[in-house]
Scaffold this motif. Structure first.
Motif, PDB file in Angstrom:
ATOM      1  N   THR A  71       0.858  -1.153  -0.136  1.00 35.12           N
ATOM      2  CA  THR A  71       0.022  -0.036   0.028  1.00 35.12           C
ATOM      3  C   THR A  71       0.835   1.231   0.052  1.00 35.12           C
ATOM      4  O   THR A  71       0.467   2.327  -0.515  1.00 35.12           O
ATOM      5  CB  THR A  71      -0.845   0.021   1.256  1.00 35.12           C
ATOM      6  OG1 THR A  71      -0.073  -0.187   2.473  1.00 35.12           O
ATOM      7  CG2 THR A  71      -1.939  -1.058   1.045  1.00 35.12           C
ATOM      8  N   THR A  80       0.579   3.100  -3.237  1.00 40.83           N
ATOM      9  CA  THR A  80      -0.925   3.852  -3.254  1.00 40.83           C
ATOM     10  C   THR A  80      -0.592   5.140  -2.541  1.00 40.83           C
ATOM     11  O   THR A  80      -1.175   6.330  -2.834  1.00 40.83           O
ATOM     12  CB  THR A  80      -1.952   3.008  -2.724  1.00 40.83           C
ATOM     13  OG1 THR A  80      -1.852   1.867  -3.459  1.00 40.83           O
ATOM     14  CG2 THR A  80      -3.450   3.690  -3.067  1.00 40.83           C
ATOM     15  N   THR A 115       1.255   7.983  -3.830  1.00 42.11           N
ATOM     16  CA  THR A 115       0.672   8.552  -5.156  1.00 42.11           C
ATOM     17  C   THR A 115      -0.487   9.635  -4.726  1.00 42.11           C
ATOM     18  O   THR A 115      -0.872  10.567  -5.353  1.00 42.11           O
ATOM     19  CB  THR A 115      -0.011   7.650  -6.444  1.00 42.11           C
ATOM     20  OG1 THR A 115      -1.032   6.877  -5.299  1.00 42.11           O
ATOM     21  CG2 THR A 115       0.841   6.648  -6.843  1.00 42.11           C
ATOM     22  N   MET A 155      -3.528   4.973 -11.059  1.00 39.10           N
ATOM     23  CA  MET A 155      -3.674   3.831 -10.627  1.00 39.10           C
ATOM     24  C   MET A 155      -2.219   2.938 -11.298  1.00 39.10           C
ATOM     25  O   MET A 155      -2.208   2.711 -12.401  1.00 39.10           O
ATOM     26  CB  MET A 155      -4.709   3.003 -11.253  1.00 39.10           C
ATOM     27  CG  MET A 155      -4.987   1.643 -10.429  1.00 39.10           C
ATOM     28  SD  MET A 155      -6.847   1.062 -11.308  1.00 39.10           S
ATOM     29  CE  MET A 155      -6.406   0.295 -12.809  1.00 39.10           C
ATOM     30  N   THR A 183      -1.678  -3.558 -10.412  1.00 32.08           N
ATOM     31  CA  THR A 183      -2.946  -3.906  -9.569  1.00 32.08           C
ATOM     32  C   THR A 183      -3.019  -3.201  -8.105  1.00 32.08           C
ATOM     33  O   THR A 183      -1.823  -3.102  -7.462  1.00 32.08           O
ATOM     34  CB  THR A 183      -2.851  -5.571  -9.263  1.00 32.08           C
ATOM     35  OG1 THR A 183      -2.713  -6.218 -10.646  1.00 32.08           O
ATOM     36  CG2 THR A 183      -3.972  -5.877  -8.481  1.00 32.08           C
ATOM     37  N   PRO A 184      -3.998  -2.574  -8.015  1.00 29.83           N
ATOM     38  CA  PRO A 184      -3.686  -1.396  -6.732  1.00 29.83           C
ATOM     39  C   PRO A 184      -3.881  -2.458  -5.699  1.00 29.83           C
ATOM     40  O   PRO A 184      -4.380  -3.624  -5.296  1.00 29.83           O
ATOM     41  CB  PRO A 184      -5.150  -0.553  -7.056  1.00 29.83           C
ATOM     42  CG  PRO A 184      -5.980  -1.518  -8.051  1.00 29.83           C
ATOM     43  CD  PRO A 184      -5.106  -2.453  -8.758  1.00 29.83           C
ATOM     44  N   GLN A 185      -3.007  -1.687  -4.703  1.00 31.27           N
ATOM     45  CA  GLN A 185      -2.929  -2.161  -3.315  1.00 31.27           C
ATOM     46  C   GLN A 185      -3.599  -1.674  -1.993  1.00 31.27           C
ATOM     47  O   GLN A 185      -3.286  -0.492  -2.310  1.00 31.27           O
ATOM     48  CB  GLN A 185      -1.390  -2.815  -2.970  1.00 31.27           C
ATOM     49  CG  GLN A 185      -0.881  -3.603  -3.922  1.00 31.27           C
ATOM     50  CD  GLN A 185      -1.195  -4.727  -4.003  1.00 31.27           C
ATOM     51  OE1 GLN A 185      -1.918  -5.510  -3.256  1.00 31.27           O
ATOM     52  NE2 GLN A 185      -0.891  -5.769  -5.141  1.00 31.27           N
ATOM     53  N   LYS A 224     -10.680  -5.415  -7.232  1.00 30.39           N
ATOM     54  CA  LYS A 224      -9.574  -4.635  -6.522  1.00 30.39           C
ATOM     55  C   LYS A 224      -9.205  -3.534  -7.729  1.00 30.39           C
ATOM     56  O   LYS A 224      -8.879  -2.428  -7.509  1.00 30.39           O
ATOM     57  CB  LYS A 224      -8.322  -5.611  -6.570  1.00 30.39           C
ATOM     58  CG  LYS A 224      -8.674  -6.353  -5.442  1.00 30.39           C
ATOM     59  CD  LYS A 224      -7.255  -7.458  -5.134  1.00 30.39           C
ATOM     60  CE  LYS A 224      -7.580  -8.133  -3.962  1.00 30.39           C
ATOM     61  NZ  LYS A 224      -6.431  -9.207  -3.846  1.00 30.39           N
ATOM     62  N   GLN A 225      -9.452  -3.817  -8.913  1.00 27.33           N
ATOM     63  CA  GLN A 225      -9.179  -2.644 -10.091  1.00 27.33           C
ATOM     64  C   GLN A 225     -10.065  -1.850  -9.987  1.00 27.33           C
ATOM     65  O   GLN A 225      -9.818  -0.342 -10.118  1.00 27.33           O
ATOM     66  CB  GLN A 225      -9.409  -3.660 -11.419  1.00 27.33           C
ATOM     67  CG  GLN A 225      -8.260  -4.357 -11.854  1.00 27.33           C
ATOM     68  CD  GLN A 225      -6.941  -3.832 -12.202  1.00 27.33           C
ATOM     69  OE1 GLN A 225      -5.845  -3.928 -11.379  1.00 27.33           O
ATOM     70  NE2 GLN A 225      -6.908  -2.983 -13.081  1.00 27.33           N
ATOM     71  N   GLY A 228      -9.245   0.495  -7.314  1.00 27.87           N
ATOM     72  CA  GLY A 228      -8.001   1.351  -7.551  1.00 27.87           C
ATOM     73  C   GLY A 228      -8.344   2.659  -8.405  1.00 27.87           C
ATOM     74  O   GLY A 228      -7.877   3.622  -8.266  1.00 27.87           O
ATOM     75  N   ALA A 242      -8.280   6.814  -8.086  1.00 29.49           N
ATOM     76  CA  ALA A 242      -7.902   7.472  -9.020  1.00 29.49           C
ATOM     77  C   ALA A 242      -8.765   8.788  -9.289  1.00 29.49           C
ATOM     78  O   ALA A 242      -8.570   9.799  -9.476  1.00 29.49           O
ATOM     79  CB  ALA A 242      -7.411   6.865 -10.144  1.00 29.49           C
TER      80      ALA A 242
END
Lengths: 262, 307
Positions: free
Chosen positions: A94, A97, A100, B85, B88-90, B140-141, B144, B148
């Motif tokens: 994470t 994320t 960003t 994004m 694969t977003p975490q 999950k996408q 994400g 964004a």
């Protein structure tokens, strides 16, 4: 920065591990309080007293004061909690994320370490206060309150303040090592391995260096008392610990600021 | 004005073992404001590294990258206008999708109402309360994508947004990206789904081995500088081929049809030549080139670009 820190504190408090550690601590407090109440005999000479709750002496002949003894466990818990808050970030991925949203890395890591310290210190104060409060009935009803004078409360308050700072420091240390190692387990292994193995070996080989060992300085600051065989005052020990922590945090900031997040 | 500018970007990953890996080798890309910009390349061509450089996640070895006119050191001044994004977003596995999004949103002072609105927008409203660890790859996408979009950004950087989505989900994302692009935002999207890119992008850049191979409007890239050709279906094939060649037309046999090197507006010449020889075409159309064909040709000719 404030928003970032508030978010980090909320996130730390939402973590399952942190909640579990608090639960374990609360359970321990209940068990200790019941044990103290059940085993104390008001007519005996060693009836449960304020000295059993808190006394600064660390020498082995004195009775171990419960609040002081338990605090070492809280330091370990803070280390684990601090390491976990940051280690989990790397494990889950994470951190990408988060960066960003806030690309200023020093702010990010600063907020994380500060949040870990604040959460650990506040939990330490709350849990130690609860522990002392839970032991009071044993002294009042089945023991003695003799010795619970102003000095006792002043000394206890001083201990809580120093303990809160140390707990916060341990959380920062755990978080810092977890940041460098990108892993909770690595942080724990490094710290415990150092204290339990490296420092023990050094004590045997170089007893004259004891004024620089982590364990001794922790003990001096926590109790607020000088140790017989260590030439170090309480402020001196605090300065040594602060120096060690400063070095770890500085290394962490440099590593985190320069690291590629892939 | 270019919202993304990359000049001579070079990134070398240093490894403890196996020597350094060159991910970007002097990449130049310029993304104009507005519309959907496709960023294509084979695995390992440097797409994600470029995105990570732009977002300050990795430090370029050399070269220059600017996002909304801000360099990596000033990124914080524009990051509020950028939604992104990366792969694969975490998120935190034990927190719900909503909780994860709320924590991020708080960083920008975004309220709960906007969180819920965005979750609904990406079709995750009904599962927002479930722990992230229980989500499928597609969900999950979507989360994400929600992260964004929640900032209502003017520049959206999406790395493989359709990864793991089912066909209906892919279409939803395509429609969403197109809509966002038509609203005046700039969408920078990297994808392997070339058909999708062809349908949703206004411009594309193709890279291979860390270098730009081609860049421009989709139609121009599809044309790829080659002369346009006509597909001719006629019987008998061999005789027709000879007839066309004897009329000085550049004709080749390609399976069950003939390809004639002529622009569409000169198609009448083919029918005239064949009709004079009493051969009548059953099909005559301009050859359609898809992005996949161009992509494979360009990335193959640039070397053995592999994952």
């Amino acid at each position: 920065m404030t928003a970032l820190m508030v978010v980090e504190i909320r996130r730390a408090l939402s973590r399952r591990l942190v909640r579990m550690l608090v639960l374990v601590a609360l359970l321990g407090i209940v068990i200790i309080a019941i044990g103290a109440f059940a085993t104390s005999d008001p007519d005996a000479a060693d009836a449960f007293s304020p000295a059993d709750i808190w006394t600064p002496e660390l020498d082995q002949s004195s009775d171990a004061a419960i609040v002081g003894g338990v605090s070492f466990l809280f330091l370990l818990m803070a280390l684990l909690g601090g390491a976990s808050v940051i280690g989990a970030e790397y494990k889950a991925g994470t951190i990408t994320t988060l960066l960003t949203w806030e690309p200023r890395r020093l702010r990010v890591i600063g907020a994380k370490l500060a949040a870990a310290a604040i959460v650990a210190a506040v939990l330490f104060l709350v849990l130690e206060a609860l522990l002392a409060g839970a032991l009071a009935p044993a002294a009042v009803v089945r023991g003695t309150t003799e010795g619970a004078d102003d000095d006792f409360y002043r000394s206890l308050a001083g201990f809580l303040g120093r303990g809160a700072l140390l707990t916060g420091g341990c959380a920062v240390l755990g978080g810092a090592i977890a940041t460098v190692g990108k892993n909770t387990t690595a942080a724990l292994a490094v710290v415990l391995g150092y204290i339990v193995i490296v420092e023990q070996i050094l004590r045997g080989l170089r007893p004259g260096w004891n004024a620089w060992y982590l364990g001794e300085n922790l003990g001096i600051v926590l109790t607020g008392e000088r140790l017989d065989d260590v030439v170090r005052s309480v402020p001196g020990a605090a300065a040594v610990l602060l120096f060690y922590l400063g070095v770890f945090v500085a290394v962490t900031l440099v590593v985190f600021a320069r690291r590629d997040v892939t | 004005m270019a919202v993304i500018e990359v000049e001579g970007l070079r990134k070398e990953y240093r490894r403890l073992r196996g020597g350094p890996t060159l991910a970007l080798d002097g990449l130049d890309v310029s993304v104009p404001e507005g519309g959907v910009f496709g960023f294509l390349g084979p695995n390992g061509s440097g797409k994600t590294t470029t995105i990570r450089c732009l977002l300050g996640l990795v430090r370029a070895s050399s070269g220059r990258s600017r996002l909304l006119d801000a360099g990596p050191r000033e990124l914080h001044t524009v990051i509020g206008r950028v939604g992104s994004m990366v792969e694969t977003p975490q998120f935190f596995p034990n927190f719900s999708g909503r909780r994860n999004l709320e924590l991020l949103a708080r960083l920008d002072g975004i309220g709960r109402a906007r969180v819920n609105e965005t979750l609904d927008l990406v079709g995750l409203g009904s599962r927002a309360g479930s722990p992230f660890r229980t989500y499928s790859l597609g969900m999950k996408q979507r989360l994400g994508l929600a992260a964004a979009l929640i900032k209502d950004p003017e520049l959206l950087i999406l790395d493989e947004p359709a990864n793991g989505l089912d066909p209906a989900g892919i279409k939803e994302i395509r429609d969403l990206v197109r809509r966002l692009g038509s609203e005046g935002r700039t969408i920078f999207v990297s994808s392997h789904l070339l058909g999708e890119v062809q349908q949703m992008c206004d411009r594309v850049a193709i890279l291979a081995r860390g270098r730009l191979v081609t860049e421009g409007p989709v139609a121009d890239v599809l044309a790829g500088g080659r002369a346009s050709r006509l597909v001719v279906q006629v019987a008998p094939l061999e005789a027709a081929l000879e007839t066309l060649r004897s009329a000085d037309l550049d004709a080749t046999l390609d399976g069950h049809h003939i390809l004639v090197q002529l622009p569409a507006e000169d198609a009448a010449r083919v029918t005239e030549v064949l009709a004079d020889a009493r051969m009548y075409v059953s099909e005559l159309r301009p050859e359609e080139i898809d992005l996949e064909t161009v992509f494979l040709e360009l990335t193959r000719s640039d070397g053995d670009a592999t994952g």
